[in-house]
Every structure is written in structure tokens, then in C-alpha cells.
Enzyme design. Sequence first.
Site, mmCIF file in Angstrom:
data_model
loop_
_atom_site.group_PDB
_atom_site.id
_atom_site.type_symbol
_atom_site.label_atom_id
_atom_site.label_comp_id
_atom_site.label_asym_id
_atom_site.label_seq_id
_atom_site.Cartn_x
_atom_site.Cartn_y
_atom_site.Cartn_z
ATOM 1 N N GLU A 21 9.268 1.220 11.367
ATOM 2 C CA GLU A 21 10.283 2.270 11.350
ATOM 3 C C GLU A 21 9.534 3.578 11.449
ATOM 4 O O GLU A 21 8.854 3.997 10.507
ATOM 5 C CB GLU A 21 11.120 2.178 10.072
ATOM 6 N N LYS A 79 0.847 -1.187 0.000
ATOM 7 C CA LYS A 79 0.000 0.000 0.000
ATOM 8 C C LYS A 79 0.887 1.243 0.000
ATOM 9 O O LYS A 79 1.506 1.573 1.006
ATOM 10 C CB LYS A 79 -0.930 0.059 1.208
ATOM 11 N N CYS A 107 13.074 11.000 8.126
ATOM 12 C CA CYS A 107 12.920 10.547 9.511
ATOM 13 C C CYS A 107 14.193 10.675 10.334
ATOM 14 O O CYS A 107 14.137 10.849 11.551
ATOM 15 C CB CYS A 107 12.440 9.087 9.534
ATOM 16 N N GLU A 130 8.915 15.891 16.692
ATOM 17 C CA GLU A 130 9.403 15.710 15.335
ATOM 18 C C GLU A 130 8.714 16.750 14.450
ATOM 19 O O GLU A 130 7.489 16.759 14.328
ATOM 20 C CB GLU A 130 9.095 14.307 14.822
#
Length: 496
Positions: free
Chosen positions: A266, A190, A299, A396
Site C-alpha cells: 500500500e 518492523k 496516504c 505526493e
Amino acid sequence: MSANIEPPKADPNVKVKYTKIFINNEFVDSVSGKKFATVNPCTEKTNAEVSEGNKADVDKAVVAAKKAFARGSEWRKLDASARATLIYRLADLIEQNINELANLESLDNGMPFPMSYHSVGTAAKHLRYYAGWADKIQGSTIPVDGNSFALTRKEPVGVVGLIVPWNGPIGLYGMKLAPALAAGCTAVIKPAEQTPLTALLLASLVKEAGFPPGVVNVVPGYGATAGAAISAHPDIAKVSFTGSSEVGHAILKAAGESNLKRVTLELGGKSPFVVFDDADLDLAVQTAGSVFVHAGQICIAPSRVFVQAGIYDEFVKKAVAVAAATKVGDPYTPGCIQGPQIESRAVDKVMGLIESGKKQGAKLQIGGERHGSVGYFIKPTVFSDVTDDMQIAKEEIFGPVQSILKFNTFEEVVERANATTYGLAAGVFTKNIELALEFAKAVEAGSVWVNQYSLLTSQQPFGGFKQSGLGRELGKEGLDAYLEIKTISIKTPTNN
């Protein structure tokens, strides 16, 4: 890459060829008939209308993948070396179509074209690395007590769900699919709803490479529907997901409640980048400026820069110069390293965090504003005098925002670097290798780079500590994540 690969050729007019769901080696409409728009973040215009997959489409894809994995199927009967040949062929096709793939990636998510080109090459490298593993998956013999002979077999887990994020679709497609195929699994992929186009073009190359029907299936759609259906599907044996920590928690919960499927996650990061006063200052400043690459939507971006007090002011001065020199704009423009944020919601979040930095007392050195009037652009932003309790030091940001913090001692910076719920990556710059190794041992992060940053290769395992994830991708560890270990014990006449 192979020597005959075409050099990079930027083409903002690249054509979109595939917009339907890919199941059983065929492109088909969604069961509902619904479509969704994928938008160019540079122009805010629609690139294409894509078939919207949901649970019904995931169910069809899983049926196809399950059939392809069944005992006696064409895929399962292939020798391991034949499986490797198909994976190598896919890598070749990716390289042969490198410019089309890279241009489509930049069109869909705003990644600077040279970075997209490199990402396509990286996907091919992942495929080649794991193709080499396909015929080297070995068990072992075990000395046991009594009249028995014991051995282990490593077998593919079965149908796997691979959920790919929008910030690096091609590279992460390769990172997840390559070990799954090498292990002998079948897959339902996906792609993120923001960036489905390269995943569908790659699906066409899977068919061209000669993979049997059902081995690889691609279902574009939304996370709350298609993604959730993959996470909860009882016939999917493993899910690999890259994305936010929030969604990672939801996937882990769904996996546990459905069939206790394996999960590799992750997730987010707030990576510390530590610069000691003996470091090569110019190298450290330039490397820390990688937080602006791809608009900070990486990331492992070095978003918490800790600089020792003796060089702090000079570092800030040079960091501002790096930000001022950063070229922002259309990803096809030569020299551009910072494109747009992925969507308007992302802009709102980043701008909200920038405002929080101002209000909480950080010193805005440069940036802090939108860039241009069209597209989701933000100026490269640098804050100094940042403290650990500020929002910009804790959350973040996923944007082009550099937060520079001051420290005095080694023990202090280790404690502060680890004072986060994240643990994905870290960097340290110093000419004292003993100090660097001591920091690498002390910091709570899955990857630690010394006098460099963001080196990721097929051979090195990658993943996070704490809420940055579970498990590892890449390297041998990435292959093991798609294998079950079966122990077989055989009675023998004697115990000789």
C-alpha cells in the site's frame, strides 16, 4: 469499542516502558548493542533510546516465528476458535490500555490525540473483525471428471513480515497483524524507525493476551537494514508493507530475488477530489480541508482538488477560511487537528514543493511558511490556479498543502484525474447520483467516496491501482492475502 472503555484523557507526560526488541515473548537487546533515538516532532527532543535491530536480529526473530509455526507447535495445534479467543483478548487489552497507547502515539509521531485515540480503537476493531473470521476459513468441494473427488483447503502461508509506517502505526499494526493471526500465520513486525514505541507496548500486550512465544515478534530498526532483511529473508513467505512507492519497488525486487514471496503493497497517492457545481459546497469545502489533518501525512489525503468552473472562486474563498481556522500545534491541545511533520527532512521536502508551486505560477492564497520556532510545523497552505503540469499537482506532498484546480466538463475531469501514476483513492461531490456513479466507474482508484471522504472500515477492502500498490488489505480480501489454497484429489471407486 466496548462500553466500559475509558474516555480520552490526554497526557503528554506518558512514560515509555519498552525500548528493546521483542522476540519469543521476551524483550532483548539487539545483537549489535546499538540504539537509536526516537524524537518528539513537537519539541525536537528525544523520547527514548531504542534497541536497533538489523539483519542478525531479524534472523533471530524469523527462527522464533518459524519454530512457532512448525507442525505440532502450540500455535498450530490450537483450534481455530481458540485462536480467535486470543485475538479477541488482545483487542480487549488494547482497549483497556487505550489512553496509554494513544498518548504514546501522539508523543512519538505528533498525531493529534483524538486521532490517536480513534486509531487505537480502530486497531481493536480490526482484531475483532478478523477474530470472527478465524473459524470460518473454508475450502470447497469441486465436481471433476472421472473417478475422483476434489476439495480445497485454505492454509496459512507461514511466517510473514509486516512493515508498518510512521504516520499511523497503531491502526496499521492492527490492519496487518489481525488477518495474519486469524489465518494462523506467525509474524515479524518492523515498525518505522521514527515511531517504534507503540509497537513495543503492543508487543507486551501480545504476551499478556497469552499468545505462544514466537507467534509475534517486533524488531525496531531502519528500513535499509531491518526492513531489507525482512524483504529478502528466504524463510519469510509474505511481506505486507505500507509506505512510499520507491521503497515498495525495492521490496518487490527483493521478494522476487529471494524466494518469490507474496507481497502486499500500500503505497503513495495523489488523490483527486472532484467537486461538481451542484454539490453541497460547504460540505465539500470542509471535507477537502481534511488535507490538513495530521499535517497532511495521510496516504489518501485529498491533495488534488478539482472544482467546476461555476463555483471555483467561491470554493477557493471558503477553502482559505477553512485553512485559516485550522488549529496547528501540540497534539495534546484541545481542538488541534494539525500537528507537526514527522521530521526535519519532511519539512524540507514540503517547503521545497511549496516553493515550486510559487515559482511555477500557482497563486498562494494562505500559508506557505513554517509555524513557530520549535518543532516541525508548517502553516496550512492553499494554492489556487494550479495546473496539471505543476510539481504540486503531480507529486505526493505528504504535507498540509491543498492544490485547487479548475475544470469544466465531466470527461475533462475524468481524464485529468486519471493522468497520474498513482491510483489509491478518489472523492466526488455532487447531488447527481448517476454522475457520481459514472465518475466512480471511470476513475482509476482503489477506493472512491461519494459525498464523503476517507471512510475506512474493517469490512471494506483497501488498496491501490497503478503505483499505489499491489493487493488489498481489510475485508475478506485482506484475509485471503495470508492464505494458500491447496487442492486435494481423491480417487473413488466409481464416477457416481
